[in-house]
Design an enzyme around this catalytic site. Sequence first.
Site, PDB file in Angstrom:
ATOM      1  N   ARG A  24       0.854  -1.182   0.000  1.00 53.25           N
ATOM      2  CA  ARG A  24       0.000   0.000   0.000  1.00 53.25           C
ATOM      3  C   ARG A  24       0.894   1.237   0.000  1.00 53.25           C
ATOM      4  O   ARG A  24       1.954   1.244   0.636  1.00 53.25           O
ATOM      5  CB  ARG A  24      -0.916   0.031   1.237  1.00 53.25           C
ATOM      6  CG  ARG A  24      -2.018  -1.013   1.253  1.00 53.25           C
ATOM      7  CD  ARG A  24      -3.088  -0.733   0.188  1.00 53.25           C
ATOM      8  NE  ARG A  24      -4.176  -1.698   0.203  1.00 53.25           N
ATOM      9  CZ  ARG A  24      -4.282  -2.740  -0.635  1.00 53.25           C
ATOM     10  NH1 ARG A  24      -3.353  -2.964  -1.542  1.00 53.25           N
ATOM     11  NH2 ARG A  24      -5.334  -3.544  -0.557  1.00 53.25           N
ATOM     12  N   HIS A  46      -1.198  -0.095  -9.860  1.00 54.38           N
ATOM     13  CA  HIS A  46      -1.798  -1.087  -8.938  1.00 54.38           C
ATOM     14  C   HIS A  46      -2.207  -2.335  -9.731  1.00 54.38           C
ATOM     15  O   HIS A  46      -3.380  -2.724  -9.755  1.00 54.38           O
ATOM     16  CB  HIS A  46      -3.002  -0.491  -8.187  1.00 54.38           C
ATOM     17  CG  HIS A  46      -3.373  -1.285  -6.959  1.00 54.38           C
ATOM     18  ND1 HIS A  46      -3.881  -0.710  -5.819  1.00 54.38           N
ATOM     19  CD2 HIS A  46      -3.302  -2.614  -6.683  1.00 54.38           C
ATOM     20  CE1 HIS A  46      -4.111  -1.648  -4.909  1.00 54.38           C
ATOM     21  NE2 HIS A  46      -3.773  -2.825  -5.424  1.00 54.38           N
TER      22      HIS A  46
HETATM   23  P1  NDP Z   1      -1.058 -11.903   4.755  1.00 55.04           P
HETATM   24  O1  NDP Z   1      -1.992 -11.420   5.801  1.00 55.04           O
HETATM   25  O2  NDP Z   1      -1.180 -13.298   4.300  1.00 55.04           O
HETATM   26  O3  NDP Z   1       0.456 -11.689   5.247  1.00 55.04           O
HETATM   27  C1  NDP Z   1       0.848 -10.530   5.890  1.00 55.04           C
HETATM   28  C2  NDP Z   1       2.284 -10.686   6.365  1.00 55.04           C
HETATM   29  O4  NDP Z   1       2.717  -9.435   6.916  1.00 55.04           O
HETATM   30  C3  NDP Z   1       2.438 -11.734   7.481  1.00 55.04           C
HETATM   31  O5  NDP Z   1       3.638 -12.440   7.306  1.00 55.04           O
HETATM   32  C4  NDP Z   1       2.515 -10.882   8.730  1.00 55.04           C
HETATM   33  O6  NDP Z   1       3.258 -11.459   9.802  1.00 55.04           O
HETATM   34  C5  NDP Z   1       3.242  -9.665   8.212  1.00 55.04           C
HETATM   35  N1  NDP Z   1       2.993  -8.508   9.074  1.00 55.04           N
HETATM   36  C6  NDP Z   1       1.818  -7.912   9.348  1.00 55.04           C
HETATM   37  N2  NDP Z   1       1.997  -6.910  10.222  1.00 55.04           N
HETATM   38  C7  NDP Z   1       3.310  -6.885  10.510  1.00 55.04           C
HETATM   39  C8  NDP Z   1       4.111  -6.087  11.366  1.00 55.04           C
HETATM   40  N3  NDP Z   1       3.597  -5.109  12.103  1.00 55.04           N
HETATM   41  N4  NDP Z   1       5.424  -6.356  11.432  1.00 55.04           N
HETATM   42  C9  NDP Z   1       5.974  -7.376  10.705  1.00 55.04           C
HETATM   43  N5  NDP Z   1       5.258  -8.159   9.868  1.00 55.04           N
HETATM   44  C10 NDP Z   1       3.948  -7.914   9.780  1.00 55.04           C
HETATM   45  O7  NDP Z   1      -1.207 -10.885   3.536  1.00 55.04           O
HETATM   46  P2  NDP Z   1      -1.014 -11.195   1.984  1.00 55.04           P
HETATM   47  O8  NDP Z   1       0.333 -11.776   1.793  1.00 55.04           O
HETATM   48  O9  NDP Z   1      -2.182 -11.929   1.451  1.00 55.04           O
HETATM   49  O10 NDP Z   1      -1.097  -9.706   1.361  1.00 55.04           O
HETATM   50  C11 NDP Z   1      -0.216  -8.685   1.770  1.00 55.04           C
HETATM   51  C12 NDP Z   1      -0.667  -7.343   1.198  1.00 55.04           C
HETATM   52  O11 NDP Z   1      -0.378  -7.276  -0.184  1.00 55.04           O
HETATM   53  C13 NDP Z   1      -2.155  -7.043   1.248  1.00 55.04           C
HETATM   54  O12 NDP Z   1      -2.566  -6.637   2.540  1.00 55.04           O
HETATM   55  C14 NDP Z   1      -2.286  -5.934   0.236  1.00 55.04           C
HETATM   56  O13 NDP Z   1      -2.049  -4.681   0.852  1.00 55.04           O
HETATM   57  C15 NDP Z   1      -1.154  -6.207  -0.744  1.00 55.04           C
HETATM   58  N6  NDP Z   1      -1.655  -6.606  -2.058  1.00 55.04           N
HETATM   59  C16 NDP Z   1      -1.341  -5.813  -3.149  1.00 55.04           C
HETATM   60  C17 NDP Z   1      -1.740  -6.161  -4.405  1.00 55.04           C
HETATM   61  C18 NDP Z   1      -1.330  -5.371  -5.592  1.00 55.04           C
HETATM   62  O14 NDP Z   1      -1.809  -5.623  -6.707  1.00 55.04           O
HETATM   63  N7  NDP Z   1      -0.422  -4.411  -5.449  1.00 55.04           N
HETATM   64  C19 NDP Z   1      -2.546  -7.368  -4.642  1.00 55.04           C
HETATM   65  C20 NDP Z   1      -2.794  -8.141  -3.448  1.00 55.04           C
HETATM   66  C21 NDP Z   1      -2.357  -7.754  -2.198  1.00 55.04           C
HETATM   67  P3  NDP Z   1       2.768 -12.833  10.503  1.00 55.04           P
HETATM   68  O15 NDP Z   1       3.032 -13.905   9.469  1.00 55.04           O
HETATM   69  O16 NDP Z   1       3.644 -12.957  11.679  1.00 55.04           O
HETATM   70  O17 NDP Z   1       1.329 -12.675  10.819  1.00 55.04           O
HETATM   71  C1  OXD Z   2      -5.502  -6.434  -2.865  1.00 53.49           C
HETATM   72  C2  OXD Z   2      -5.140  -5.446  -3.842  1.00 53.49           C
HETATM   73  O1  OXD Z   2      -5.329  -6.187  -1.674  1.00 53.49           O
HETATM   74  O2  OXD Z   2      -5.613  -5.502  -4.964  1.00 53.49           O
HETATM   75  O3  OXD Z   2      -5.985  -7.523  -3.253  1.00 53.49           O
HETATM   76  O4  OXD Z   2      -4.345  -4.556  -3.568  1.00 53.49           O
END
Ligand code: NDP
Ligand code: OXD
Length: 316
Positions: free
Chosen positions: A231, A279
């Site tokens: 983001r 995006h």
């Molecule tokens: P998940 O919830 O599966 O994974 C999130 C990861 O971030 C976990 O490993 C988590 O740690 C870690 N995390 C969260 N908070 C913290 C913190 N404070 N400190 C350290 N690590 C942290 O999310 P996804 O992998 O499914 O997606 C990630 C993001 O990707 C989405 O939220 C979205 O914003 C973005 N996205 C962007 C897209 C695009 O087209 N640009 C498309 C899809 C997603 P832990 O494992 O310990 O819980």
């Molecule tokens: C998502 C994205 O979070 O599109 O899936 O960014």
Amino acid sequence: MIQGQMQGVISVALLSRPGLMDSMKALLARELPGVTVSSWPEAAARDAELAVCWKPEPGALAAMPKLKLIHAIAAGVDNILSDPTVPDVPLCRIVDPGITAAMTEFVLWGALYFHRDFDRVISNAREGRWQRYDQRAAKDVRVGILGLGELGTDAARRLAELGFTVSAWSRSPKQFAGVRTFSGAAALDAFLSETDILVSLLPLTPSTLGLLNTARLSRLPKGAALILCSRGEHVVMDDLVALLRSGHLRGAVLDVFEREPLPAEHPLWREPGVLVTPHMAAIASWEAITLQVAENARRLLSGQPLLNVVDRARGY
Ligand code: NDP
Ligand code: OXD
């Protein structure tokens, strides 16, 4: 669970900017016979039990008294949880192999873009400049991934398969063969100081908002690059630009922004070293989204556990 086992029917409201989710109407009707689908702010939407959202207007979900389930059409739910009035009903998100594969492709491309100097040669080509750079082996390039969840895990694995030296940072400690893992705020500086290409795949929560500021980005070694897929709010953009201009950072691929679409007049489009992408890293198909929403609707109606429920306390 297969179609036909559903007990009862459900009314669904689509909450997004006008028209965004229109193609889901026919798909939901196919998957959930008898469903009624309305679009916010139609009157019928207020009586819906299931809200399907990208970025609902603040207060909209709180104005739905029969609401039983909120379903994001995305992996990230920050657009929904940023509204403090969101009712305390289950919130589900999209987890889809198609998104994971697409994100991994984008991250691999981004890592190769910097590793194989495409950022430099594309810029040189515009000026007709023939210049070659010393080649390094992938193992000599350290790629660090912020976030080791659904997306970060697959990207880390595939980067390691390509030969990069991969590390990752998560909230909770993890073991990952072939990937050096770091966890928790105290380990972040150490992780950054050993990262040549930083990839952000974090969710946006109060703990990750503005995480990549001058202090953190300065921990990266001189010449490091950023691939921002998470983001826009994860990065303090003015701090990033200052570090690019000072030469501390080499470049950035930015896929996400606080305001989207990024306005045409925004200076980031023209900032040397920055590549803006719209995006597009991973876009779920309406078909995949609808199948997951419909599955959770059936589970809700039959009292089965929901899939991909967000932990509201953690914010992701
Ligand atoms: P998940 O919830 O599966 O994974 C999130 C990861 O971030 C976990 O490993 C988590 O740690 C870690 N995390 C969260 N908070 C913290 C913190 N404070 N400190 C350290 N690590 C942290 O999310 P996804 O992998 O499914 O997606 C990630 C993001 O990707 C989405 O939220 C979205 O914003 C973005 N996205 C962007 C897209 C695009 O087209 N640009 C498309 C899809 C997603 P832990 O494992 O310990 O819980
Ligand atoms: C998502 C994205 O979070 O599109 O899936 O960014």
